[in-house]
Design a protein around this motif. Structure first.
Motif, short mmCIF file in Angstrom:
data_model
loop_
_atom_site.label_atom_id
_atom_site.label_comp_id
_atom_site.label_asym_id
_atom_site.label_seq_id
_atom_site.Cartn_x
_atom_site.Cartn_y
_atom_site.Cartn_z
N ALA A 88 0.82 -1.21 0.00
CA ALA A 88 0.00 0.00 0.00
C ALA A 88 0.85 1.26 0.00
CB ALA A 88 -0.94 -0.01 1.21
N LYS A 89 2.02 1.19 -0.62
CA LYS A 89 2.85 2.39 -0.77
C LYS A 89 3.58 2.31 -2.10
CE LYS A 89 6.81 0.52 1.84
NZ LYS A 89 6.22 -0.77 2.12
N THR A 90 4.00 3.46 -2.59
CA THR A 90 4.69 3.51 -3.88
C THR A 90 6.15 3.08 -3.70
OG1 THR A 90 5.51 5.77 -3.69
CG2 THR A 90 3.24 5.47 -4.45
N TRP A 91 6.84 2.98 -4.82
CA TRP A 91 8.24 2.55 -4.75
C TRP A 91 9.10 3.56 -4.01
CZ3 TRP A 91 12.40 5.14 -7.07
CH2 TRP A 91 12.06 6.21 -7.91
N ARG A 92 8.63 4.81 -3.91
CA ARG A 92 9.34 5.83 -3.14
C ARG A 92 8.95 5.83 -1.66
NH1 ARG A 92 8.32 8.72 -8.04
NH2 ARG A 92 10.23 9.46 -9.04
N GLY A 93 7.98 5.00 -1.29
CA GLY A 93 7.55 4.92 0.10
C GLY A 93 6.39 5.81 0.45
N ILE A 94 5.76 6.47 -0.54
CA ILE A 94 4.61 7.34 -0.27
C ILE A 94 3.36 6.47 -0.08
CG2 ILE A 94 3.18 9.21 -1.16
CD1 ILE A 94 5.56 10.06 -2.88
N PRO A 95 2.61 6.65 1.00
CA PRO A 95 1.40 5.85 1.19
C PRO A 95 0.39 6.09 0.08
CG PRO A 95 2.03 6.94 3.24
CD PRO A 95 2.89 7.53 2.15
N CYS A 96 -0.35 5.04 -0.24
CA CYS A 96 -1.36 5.12 -1.29
C CYS A 96 -2.65 5.74 -0.77
CB CYS A 96 -1.65 3.73 -1.85
SG CYS A 96 -0.26 2.96 -2.70
N GLN A 97 -3.37 6.43 -1.66
CA GLN A 97 -4.69 6.96 -1.35
C GLN A 97 -5.72 5.83 -1.47
OE1 GLN A 97 -5.93 10.59 -3.50
NE2 GLN A 97 -7.89 9.55 -3.95
N MET A 98 -6.74 5.89 -0.62
CA MET A 98 -7.82 4.92 -0.72
C MET A 98 -8.51 5.05 -2.08
SD MET A 98 -8.31 3.14 2.13
CE MET A 98 -7.86 3.17 3.87
N TRP A 99 -8.80 3.91 -2.72
CA TRP A 99 -9.43 3.95 -4.04
C TRP A 99 -10.82 4.60 -3.99
CZ3 TRP A 99 -6.65 2.87 -8.28
CH2 TRP A 99 -5.50 2.08 -8.14
N ALA A 100 -11.48 4.51 -2.85
CA ALA A 100 -12.84 5.07 -2.74
C ALA A 100 -12.84 6.54 -2.33
CB ALA A 100 -13.65 4.24 -1.73
N GLU A 101 -11.66 7.08 -1.98
CA GLU A 101 -11.58 8.48 -1.54
C GLU A 101 -11.41 9.41 -2.75
OE1 GLU A 101 -11.88 9.68 1.51
OE2 GLU A 101 -12.19 7.70 2.41
N LYS A 102 -11.72 10.68 -2.53
CA LYS A 102 -11.60 11.68 -3.61
C LYS A 102 -10.55 12.73 -3.30
CE LYS A 102 -16.40 11.13 -5.13
NZ LYS A 102 -16.00 10.37 -6.33
N ARG A 103 -9.85 12.58 -2.17
CA ARG A 103 -8.79 13.50 -1.79
C ARG A 103 -7.53 12.74 -1.41
NH1 ARG A 103 -11.76 18.07 2.05
NH2 ARG A 103 -13.20 18.86 0.46
N PRO A 104 -6.38 13.27 -1.78
CA PRO A 104 -6.16 14.57 -2.47
C PRO A 104 -6.40 14.53 -3.97
CG PRO A 104 -4.07 13.53 -2.03
CD PRO A 104 -5.11 12.67 -1.39
N HIS A 105 -6.71 13.32 -4.52
CA HIS A 105 -6.89 13.22 -5.98
C HIS A 105 -8.25 12.60 -6.28
CE1 HIS A 105 -2.63 14.13 -6.25
NE2 HIS A 105 -2.38 13.13 -5.41
N ASN A 106 -8.94 13.17 -7.26
CA ASN A 106 -10.22 12.62 -7.70
C ASN A 106 -9.95 11.50 -8.69
OD1 ASN A 106 -12.91 12.24 -8.07
ND2 ASN A 106 -13.25 14.05 -9.34
N PRO A 107 -10.19 10.23 -8.31
CA PRO A 107 -9.74 9.11 -9.15
C PRO A 107 -10.66 8.80 -10.33
CG PRO A 107 -10.84 8.28 -7.21
CD PRO A 107 -10.82 9.77 -7.06
#
Length: 736
Positions: free
Chosen positions: A116-135
């Motif tokens: 649940a994190k990117t290769w740089r170690g940034i945590p992933c956003q929940m797929w059902a959430e709209k913040r900080p990015h509208n998926p």
């Protein structure tokens, strides 16, 4: 042995042929999952339950439980990788294979792992959430893409593999570092490091150092925030480096202690290797080392009891279920060593005997009986110095000409002087040795009527033959029933040493009368009216260690008296010493441990002697030989209030605190003991009493009995960890 689970999962992904609905699931018998997110259904069989899982609309169904007696079906949102599991005899767990694979095949469109994190170690956003990015990709729009929580996925077939929206407002999405299902080997310059695990991960030597929930691992050589016994000294062959995840004790998969004071340990998220382990033939058919690779067909214990089948739970419930440990060789009812014990063992078919070791022939002795070690011709002018503890010759004949019994044999005499318990004593073959500090080298004999004798050896200083009588003095008694008189000991510094070596008259894991003089530090704490109140331990000629709860009624020293040197609470014995109490001290932080200073030092004898305290802040190592002692009757069988003892396993707190056992109630400065399944016969502990463990030729006290005194129950009683309080104890004893 067949292919590994991981290989089977990989073959599943390669298969495009749809067969039985249960083919998509991994079955494990006798396991229950603890989770709130579930749905109950009434079904007739496992297939119908699988259909309920496939049709589940309340959540993504990753697994289901089916109970065979009630025909109950539970669909689950979690699997064994995500939550707590424990044993339940009637339950069968079915886990969707696609959710068990923690690596990706190709571009990873079918990846359903829990990264649940990117290769740089940034945590992933929940797929059902709209913040900080509208998926663009949401669970509603792509219900078959496995867009659970914030796990990395590849819903659009990106050629670069699984990705996720990130929680960084400046980075809309990024790719995840998901290992390939093949070729998971990285090179460090010295030797290849396997970054996936086979079997249960005992051979994992990778550098993952975070738990599956993201907590940083505590270093193995550290004792803060969690004190433990998993050190490089205790486990030199387990590669306990840095804070890397390891599996030193045969757990389900690699784990570590965490750096969080509120979370003692967690499993680590190590991907499974998808290639099968190298084939090593049929495994060893004889005993080499501890016999962990033994795959022979002996199915009887050394005392002649038949072994219980590993895949059944009667007469003894246990956790060594073949499906959970695919590489341990748990076939039929053959003797095995799945947990790194001293040698192969099995549960027995007798309800009164939970388990026993098996008599497996050594690989260098396969054509002879273990007890039948050939007589060696000693070197000319062989002799010993001092007491002969350093003697390493090859004499194997007693003073009367009897042949010595092999130290690793239990025939014709059962004993505790084995090579694994005395690793520094060089107990090879049947050579004369002195592992316990006796007056000269000795051995058990091959004559069933004579347990032991001193050996036919000269002392190097004067080379005169010592004729030592075959009837030993009372202080050297080894035969059943011999007692020791109340004679002064040679030194007050001989803590924890017991000269009595009497064999127990009952089964190994049953509580029964202790041999006279075997626990000379165990004392009776009494009220001023001489009524027995609690147990305690003599740790110094003038100090007794007990539980703080034993002093709840009064902290006045005049309220207590201490009785020492006795076997029975209600009998007058010549060895009895009675002491008044001068001072009472409770541990200041509130731990259930206390000290009592006696009015004057006791007289040190063979029946009254201090036990040793731990020298360091380390807990006792796993598989140490420990004993629980207690006054009083064995449950329902005895009313004579004699001192009782039982060999008692020590458990790790991460086991004690599982929901099915003591459910988190064991605190960091405590530990529990006993078995996780089954029970110890006729066992009742007592507050204030000791748990002592053997360290070469001495006994060291590691626990003060605190609560949960019914030791017929799993994971009880609970003890206070003495290593945590050694500094307080020593400072208190020297304070004015």
């Amino acid at each position: 042995m067949g292919i590994s689970k991981a290989a089977f999962l990989f073959l599943f992904l390669l298969s495009s042929v749809k067969g039985d609905i249960l083919d998509d699931y991994l079955r494990t018998d006798g396991i229950w999952i603890l989770t709130r997110n579930k749905q109950f259904y009434k079904t007739n069989n496992e297939k119908e339950c699988a259909e309920k899982c496939e049709a589940e609309e309340n959540f993504n169904c990753r697994a289901f439980l089916f109970t065979r007696k009630k025909l109950q079906c539970l669909t689950l949102a979690e699997n064994a990788k995500m939550t707590v599991t424990f044993n339940s005899t009637d339950a069968v767990l079915f886990e969707k294979k696609i959710y068990l694979l923690q690596c990706k095949k190709g571009i990873g469109k079918d990846y359903r792992g829990t990264e649940a994190k990117t290769w740089r170690g940034i945590p992933c956003q929940m797929w059902a959430e709209k913040r900080p990015h509208n998926p663009n990709y949401t669970p509603e729009k792509h219900p078959k893409a496995g867009l659970d929580r914030n796990y990395c996925r590849n819903p659009d077939g990106d050629e670069n593999g699984p990705w996720c929206y990130t929680t960084d407002p400046a980075t809309r999405f990024d790719y995840c570092n998901i290992p390939e299902c093949e070729g998971q080997v990285t090179h460090t310059g010295e030797a290849p490091t396997v970054e996936c695990m086979r079997c249960n991960g005992e051979d994992y030597h990778g550098e993952v150092s975070r738990t599956e929930s993201g907590l940083e691992c505590q270093r193995w050589d550290a004792q803060e925030p969690h004190m433990h016994g998993f050190t490089l000294k205790h486990f030199p062959e387990k590669d306990l480096k840095m804070n890397y995840c390891r599996n030193p004790d045969g757990e389900l998969r690699p784990w570590c202690f965490t750096t969080s004071p509120t979370k003692r340990w967690e499993y680590c998220n190590i991907p499974r290797c998808t290639t099968p382990p190298p084939v090593s033939g049929l495994g060893s058919q004889c005993l080499s080392g501890k016999g962990e690779d033994y795959r022979g067909r002996i199915s009887m214990t050394e005392s002649g009891n038949a072994c219980q089948h590993w895949n059944v739970q009667f007469p003894h419930k246990h956790g060594w279920i073949p499906g959970r440990y695919p590489c341990k060789g748990l076939e039929e009812n053959y003797c095995r060593n799945p947990d790194g014990e001293k040698r192969p063992w099995c549960y027995t078919t007798m309800s009164s005997v939970r388990w026993e070791y098996c008599a497996i022939p050594h690989c260098d002795e396969t054509e002879q009986v273990i007890a039948d070690v050939p007589m060696k011709v000693p070197l000319l002018e062989e002799c010993y110095r001092g007491k002969g503890q350093s003697y390493r010759g090859t004499t194997s004949i007693t003073a009367s000409g009897k042949k010595c019994q092999a130290w690793n044999s239990m025939f014709p005499h059962r004993h505790e002087k084995t090579p694994d318990r005395f690793p520094d004593a060089d107990l090879r073959d049947n050579y004369c040795r002195n592992p316990d500090g006796d007056s000269s080298p000795w051995c058990f004999t091959t004559d069933p009527s004579v347990t032991w004798e001193y050996c036919n050896l000269k002392r190097c200083e004067d080379h005169t033959q010592e004729h030592i009588p075959n009837d030993p003095p009372a202080t050297m008694a080894r035969n059943v029933g011999l007692t020791t008189p109340n004679t002064p000991a040679s030194s007050e510094n001989e803590c924890g040493k017991v000269l009595v070596r009497s064999e127990r008259a009952c089964e190994q894991y049953s509580m029964c009368n202790a041999p006279p003089g075997s626990w000379p530090w165990h004392v009776s704490l009494r009220t001023s009216t001489n009524e027995h109140h609690c147990a305690g331990t003599l740790i110094h000629p003038q100090w007794v260690l007990t539980a703080a709860r034993c002093l709840q009624e009064s902290t006045e020293p005049s309220s207590y008296r201490v009785f020492l040197g006795i076997q029975g609470l209600n009998t007058a014995e010549p060895s009895l010493q009675i002491q008044n109490v001068q001072k009472v001290l409770k541990e200041p932080s509130g731990a259930d441990i206390a000290l009592m200073k006696l009015n004057s030092p006791v007289t040190i004898t063979d029946r009254v002697k201090p036990v040793c305290l731990p020298e360091t802040s380390l807990m006792v190592k796993r598989n140490a030989v420990c004993f629980l002692t207690a006054w009083g009757k064995t449950r329902g069988t005895d009313t004579d209030n004699r001192l009782k003892d039982v060999e008692f396993p020590v458990l790790e707190n991460r086991i004690c605190n599982l929901p099915e056992f003591l459910n988190g109630s064991v605190r960091n400065h405590e530990f529990c003991g006993g078995f996780t399944f089954g029970s110890i016969d006729n066992c009742e502990a007592e507050a204030g009493g000791p748990l002592v463990c053997q360290d070469k030729d001495r006994f060291v006290q590691y626990g003060v009995t605190s609560w949960g005194l019914d030791c017929t129950q799993p994971s009880k009683p609970v003890f206070v960890q003495i290593p945590r309080f050694v500094s307080w104890i020593k400072n208190a004893m020297v304070a004015p």
